[in-house]
Motif scaffolding. Structure first.
Motif, PDB file in Angstrom:
ATOM      1  N   GLU A 213       0.859  -1.158   0.034  1.00 49.14           N
ATOM      2  CA  GLU A 213      -0.141  -0.034  -0.028  1.00 49.14           C
ATOM      3  C   GLU A 213       1.079   1.437   0.045  1.00 49.14           C
ATOM      4  OE1 GLU A 213      -3.027   0.199   3.122  1.00 49.14           O
ATOM      5  OE2 GLU A 213      -3.119   2.523   2.825  1.00 49.14           O
ATOM      6  N   ALA A 214       1.823   1.208   0.889  1.00 44.25           N
ATOM      7  CA  ALA A 214       2.789   2.400   1.154  1.00 44.25           C
ATOM      8  C   ALA A 214       3.454   2.630  -0.322  1.00 44.25           C
ATOM      9  CB  ALA A 214       3.899   2.039   2.062  1.00 44.25           C
ATOM     10  N   SER A 215       4.029   1.529  -0.954  1.00 47.73           N
ATOM     11  CA  SER A 215       4.633   1.659  -2.351  1.00 47.73           C
ATOM     12  C   SER A 215       3.830   2.360  -3.374  1.00 47.73           C
ATOM     13  CB  SER A 215       4.961   0.226  -2.719  1.00 47.73           C
ATOM     14  OG  SER A 215       5.697  -0.596  -2.055  1.00 47.73           O
ATOM     15  N   SER A 216       2.441   1.863  -3.269  1.00 44.60           N
ATOM     16  CA  SER A 216       1.647   2.348  -4.411  1.00 44.60           C
ATOM     17  C   SER A 216       1.451   3.823  -4.341  1.00 44.60           C
ATOM     18  CB  SER A 216       0.037   1.718  -4.333  1.00 44.60           C
ATOM     19  OG  SER A 216      -0.369   2.001  -3.206  1.00 44.60           O
ATOM     20  N   GLU A 217       1.719   4.482  -3.227  1.00 45.61           N
ATOM     21  CA  GLU A 217       1.684   5.878  -2.741  1.00 45.61           C
ATOM     22  C   GLU A 217       2.988   6.552  -3.641  1.00 45.61           C
ATOM     23  OE1 GLU A 217      -1.074   7.503  -1.048  1.00 45.61           O
ATOM     24  OE2 GLU A 217      -2.043   5.541  -1.519  1.00 45.61           O
ATOM     25  N   ILE A 218       4.038   5.812  -3.800  1.00 50.87           N
ATOM     26  CA  ILE A 218       5.340   6.448  -4.004  1.00 50.87           C
ATOM     27  C   ILE A 218       5.528   6.610  -5.695  1.00 50.87           C
ATOM     28  CG2 ILE A 218       7.861   6.113  -3.828  1.00 50.87           C
ATOM     29  CD1 ILE A 218       7.416   4.915  -1.437  1.00 50.87           C
ATOM     30  N   VAL A 219       5.680   7.437  -6.082  1.00 52.87           N
ATOM     31  CA  VAL A 219       6.050   7.761  -7.868  1.00 52.87           C
ATOM     32  C   VAL A 219       7.747   7.645  -7.670  1.00 52.87           C
ATOM     33  CG1 VAL A 219       5.958   8.939  -9.804  1.00 52.87           C
ATOM     34  CG2 VAL A 219       4.143   9.180  -8.125  1.00 52.87           C
ATOM     35  N   PRO A 220       8.239   6.478  -8.213  1.00 54.04           N
ATOM     36  CA  PRO A 220       9.832   6.417  -8.224  1.00 54.04           C
ATOM     37  C   PRO A 220      10.257   7.632  -9.198  1.00 54.04           C
ATOM     38  CG  PRO A 220       8.800   4.510  -9.113  1.00 54.04           C
ATOM     39  CD  PRO A 220       7.385   5.194  -8.652  1.00 54.04           C
ATOM     40  N   LEU A 221      11.608   7.960  -8.815  1.00 52.94           N
ATOM     41  CA  LEU A 221      11.973   9.131  -9.640  1.00 52.94           C
ATOM     42  C   LEU A 221      12.175   8.504 -10.932  1.00 52.94           C
ATOM     43  CD1 LEU A 221      13.747  11.625  -8.503  1.00 52.94           C
ATOM     44  CD2 LEU A 221      15.751  10.213  -9.033  1.00 52.94           C
ATOM     45  N   ALA A 222      12.710   7.409 -11.040  1.00 51.12           N
ATOM     46  CA  ALA A 222      12.798   6.698 -12.459  1.00 51.12           C
ATOM     47  C   ALA A 222      11.498   7.003 -13.328  1.00 51.12           C
ATOM     48  CB  ALA A 222      13.002   5.293 -12.517  1.00 51.12           C
ATOM     49  N   ARG A 223      10.473   7.164 -12.666  1.00 51.94           N
ATOM     50  CA  ARG A 223       9.277   7.888 -13.483  1.00 51.94           C
ATOM     51  C   ARG A 223       8.997   9.347 -13.627  1.00 51.94           C
ATOM     52  NH1 ARG A 223       4.855   4.059 -11.313  1.00 51.94           N
ATOM     53  NH2 ARG A 223       6.523   2.206 -11.281  1.00 51.94           N
ATOM     54  N   SER A 224       9.268   9.823 -12.392  1.00 52.30           N
ATOM     55  CA  SER A 224       8.917  11.413 -12.260  1.00 52.30           C
ATOM     56  C   SER A 224      10.169  12.171 -13.034  1.00 52.30           C
ATOM     57  CB  SER A 224       8.730  11.854 -10.870  1.00 52.30           C
ATOM     58  OG  SER A 224       9.995  11.415 -10.035  1.00 52.30           O
ATOM     59  N   ALA A 225      11.387  11.507 -12.866  1.00 50.75           N
ATOM     60  CA  ALA A 225      12.567  12.109 -13.826  1.00 50.75           C
ATOM     61  C   ALA A 225      12.830  11.357 -14.680  1.00 50.75           C
ATOM     62  CB  ALA A 225      13.477  12.465 -12.697  1.00 50.75           C
ATOM     63  N   GLN A 226      12.094  11.024 -15.465  1.00 52.31           N
ATOM     64  CA  GLN A 226      12.667  10.142 -16.499  1.00 52.31           C
ATOM     65  C   GLN A 226      13.543  10.314 -17.317  1.00 52.31           C
ATOM     66  OE1 GLN A 226       8.937   8.334 -18.412  1.00 52.31           O
ATOM     67  NE2 GLN A 226      10.328   6.984 -19.848  1.00 52.31           N
ATOM     68  N   GLU A 227      13.574  11.623 -17.850  1.00 49.12           N
ATOM     69  CA  GLU A 227      14.560  12.172 -18.885  1.00 49.12           C
ATOM     70  C   GLU A 227      15.759  12.251 -18.520  1.00 49.12           C
ATOM     71  OE1 GLU A 227      13.850  16.260 -20.693  1.00 49.12           O
ATOM     72  OE2 GLU A 227      12.014  15.368 -21.322  1.00 49.12           O
ATOM     73  N   GLN A 228      15.957  12.557 -17.015  1.00 53.13           N
ATOM     74  CA  GLN A 228      17.151  12.653 -16.339  1.00 53.13           C
ATOM     75  C   GLN A 228      17.934  11.294 -16.374  1.00 53.13           C
ATOM     76  OE1 GLN A 228      16.863  13.309 -12.137  1.00 53.13           O
ATOM     77  NE2 GLN A 228      19.211  13.285 -11.758  1.00 53.13           N
ATOM     78  N   VAL A 229      17.150  10.349 -15.936  1.00 56.04           N
ATOM     79  CA  VAL A 229      17.529   9.195 -15.498  1.00 56.04           C
ATOM     80  C   VAL A 229      17.831   8.461 -17.057  1.00 56.04           C
ATOM     81  CG1 VAL A 229      16.642   6.640 -14.999  1.00 56.04           C
ATOM     82  CG2 VAL A 229      15.907   8.667 -13.535  1.00 56.04           C
ATOM     83  N   GLU A 230      17.163   8.777 -18.095  1.00 55.68           N
ATOM     84  CA  GLU A 230      17.607   8.211 -19.486  1.00 55.68           C
ATOM     85  C   GLU A 230      18.742   8.708 -19.740  1.00 55.68           C
ATOM     86  OE1 GLU A 230      14.321   8.174 -22.366  1.00 55.68           O
ATOM     87  OE2 GLU A 230      13.067   6.809 -20.997  1.00 55.68           O
ATOM     88  N   ALA A 231      18.964   9.887 -19.516  1.00 55.27           N
ATOM     89  CA  ALA A 231      20.167  10.499 -19.988  1.00 55.27           C
ATOM     90  C   ALA A 231      21.547   9.945 -19.512  1.00 55.27           C
ATOM     91  CB  ALA A 231      20.378  12.033 -19.634  1.00 55.27           C
ATOM     92  N   LEU A 232      21.500   9.651 -18.008  1.00 59.80           N
ATOM     93  CA  LEU A 232      22.377   9.022 -17.374  1.00 59.80           C
ATOM     94  C   LEU A 232      22.550   7.574 -17.853  1.00 59.80           C
ATOM     95  CD1 LEU A 232      21.617   9.769 -13.499  1.00 59.80           C
ATOM     96  CD2 LEU A 232      23.829   9.686 -14.657  1.00 59.80           C
ATOM     97  N   LEU A 233      21.653   6.840 -18.138  1.00 62.25           N
ATOM     98  CA  LEU A 233      21.735   5.493 -18.764  1.00 62.25           C
ATOM     99  C   LEU A 233      22.509   5.592 -19.938  1.00 62.25           C
ATOM    100  CD1 LEU A 233      18.213   3.908 -17.956  1.00 62.25           C
ATOM    101  CD2 LEU A 233      20.458   3.461 -16.968  1.00 62.25           C
ATOM    102  N   ASP A 234      22.081   6.503 -20.683  1.00 58.23           N
ATOM    103  CA  ASP A 234      22.801   6.678 -22.312  1.00 58.23           C
ATOM    104  C   ASP A 234      24.221   6.906 -21.860  1.00 58.23           C
ATOM    105  OD1 ASP A 234      20.421   6.243 -23.606  1.00 58.23           O
ATOM    106  OD2 ASP A 234      19.911   8.450 -24.023  1.00 58.23           O
ATOM    107  N   TRP A 235      24.410   7.746 -21.076  1.00 62.47           N
ATOM    108  CA  TRP A 235      25.847   7.920 -20.699  1.00 62.47           C
ATOM    109  C   TRP A 235      26.363   6.837 -20.238  1.00 62.47           C
ATOM    110  CZ3 TRP A 235      28.562   7.598 -16.033  1.00 62.47           C
ATOM    111  CH2 TRP A 235      29.634   7.968 -16.192  1.00 62.47           C
ATOM    112  N   ALA A 236      26.068   5.928 -19.428  1.00 58.73           N
ATOM    113  CA  ALA A 236      26.464   4.838 -18.846  1.00 58.73           C
ATOM    114  C   ALA A 236      26.753   3.738 -20.175  1.00 58.73           C
ATOM    115  CB  ALA A 236      25.729   3.973 -17.830  1.00 58.73           C
ATOM    116  N   LYS A 237      25.704   3.670 -20.921  1.00 57.57           N
ATOM    117  CA  LYS A 237      25.988   2.664 -21.958  1.00 57.57           C
ATOM    118  C   LYS A 237      26.898   3.066 -22.948  1.00 57.57           C
ATOM    119  CE  LYS A 237      21.391   2.388 -22.409  1.00 57.57           C
ATOM    120  NZ  LYS A 237      20.081   2.155 -23.140  1.00 57.57           N
TER     121      LYS A 237
END
Ligand SMILES: Nc1ncnc2c1ncn2[C@@H]1O[C@H](COP(=O)(O)OP(=O)(O)OP(=O)(O)O)[C@@H](O)[C@H]1O
Ligand SMILES: [Mg+2]
Length: 264
Positions: A213-237
């Motif tokens: 129940e608690a998890s369903s209330e949390i929006v993970p950063l990977a979704r809320s800041a998707q662009e930033q996370v994807e840019a980091l992943l691209d850099w890593a890759k």
């Protein structure tokens, strides 16, 4: 001690690591764990404080910090959020203070012979001056990504073992890991704390359902800041960093894009 044997063999002292990646994935925790694991004193450098105070003092403070670390060696020097301190070094309007402090630090890092093991952490790798990423500064640059399902299960297990050592068996760890795609370690910890609030307010122990129940209330950063996370992943890759776990290496190619879309 391993260090001494390696020196006798003729190897130079290791310089240190740069841990780059997504927020809440355990970079700071890793710095502390390294010192703990090696039984070495941990010095945490607050770079912001190097710059506080009078003009001209920053450089002498930097030199003092280096002297202190060398006097305490062997030790681990932890530089948290190095990206915030040295972002856009050249463009800053502080009469060159940042760039001189940066220069002193980076020169020491590449020339030091003392056993000071530097562990630096960073979120925003793009803002770091390229000198930091050049070979010869750090022994290795690791990308710390989001945990995959197996790793999330391990993180739930670590925290629940700590929180409820007697009652661990009552939690459905694999279901928890399955139901929390995109969660970082910090978000898992947050879900557990919120589940404890739910249980506590109802005068009972918290359950798997409470955690879900608690998890369903949390929006993970990977979704809320998707662009930033994807840019980091691209850099890593792009091959500039080594991936911190083999598991994430596998999931990186096959699952992460999917994960970021919210399905796993
Ligand atoms: N891999 C992990 N295993 C267990 N716990 C974790 C892990 N990653 C994160 N955590 C939990 O999340 C908390 C926050 O992690 P930490 O501060 O190390 O993240 P970070 O990567 O440094 O984040 P930031 O980029 O925001 O500084 C930790 O204290 C720990 O409780
Ligand atoms: Mg941190």
């Amino acid at each position: 001690m391993l260090f001494r044997k390696a020196r006798q063999y003729g190897l130079p002292h290791p310089r240190g690591l740069l841990l780059a990646g997504i927020q809440g994935t355990g970079k700071s925790l890793t710095a502390k764990a390294i010192a703990h694991h090696w039984h070495l004193p941990l010095l945490r450098l607050d770079v912001g404080r190097l710059f506080a105070g009078l003009v001209g003092e920053s450089e002498s403070r930097t030199r003092q910090m280096i002297q202190l670390a060398e006097a305490l060696a062997p030790c681990v020097l932890w530089i948290d959020e190095i990206d915030k301190a040295f972002a856009g070094v050249d463009g800053r309007s502080d009469a060159g203070t940042t760039s001189r402090v940066f220069g002193t630090f980076i020169t020491w890092l590449s020339e030091k012979t003392s056993p000071v093991f530097v562990v630096a952490t960073a979120n925003n790798i793009q803002s770091l001056p390229p000198e930091v990423l050049r070979r010869g500064r750090f022994d290795e640059i690791f990308f710390v990504g989001l945990p995959n399902q197996t790793e999330r299960q391990a993180i739930f297990s670590v925290h629940l073992t700590r929180l409820r050592p007697q009652n661990l068996g009552s939690y459905d760890l694999s279901r928890l890991a399955y139901e929390t795609p995109d969660f970082s370690g910090a978000e898992i910890e947050q879900a557990l704390i919120e589940a404890m609030h739910i249980g506590f307010s109802q005068n009972r122990d918290f359950t798997t359902e409470d955690i879900l129940e608690a998890s369903s209330e949390i929006v993970p950063l990977a979704r809320s800041a998707q662009e930033q996370v994807e840019a980091l992943l691209d850099w890593a890759k792009s091959g500039k960093a080594r991936l911190a776990s083999r598991a994430s290496e596998v999931s990186m190619n096959s699952q992460l894009k999917q994960q970021l879309g919210g399905s796993e």
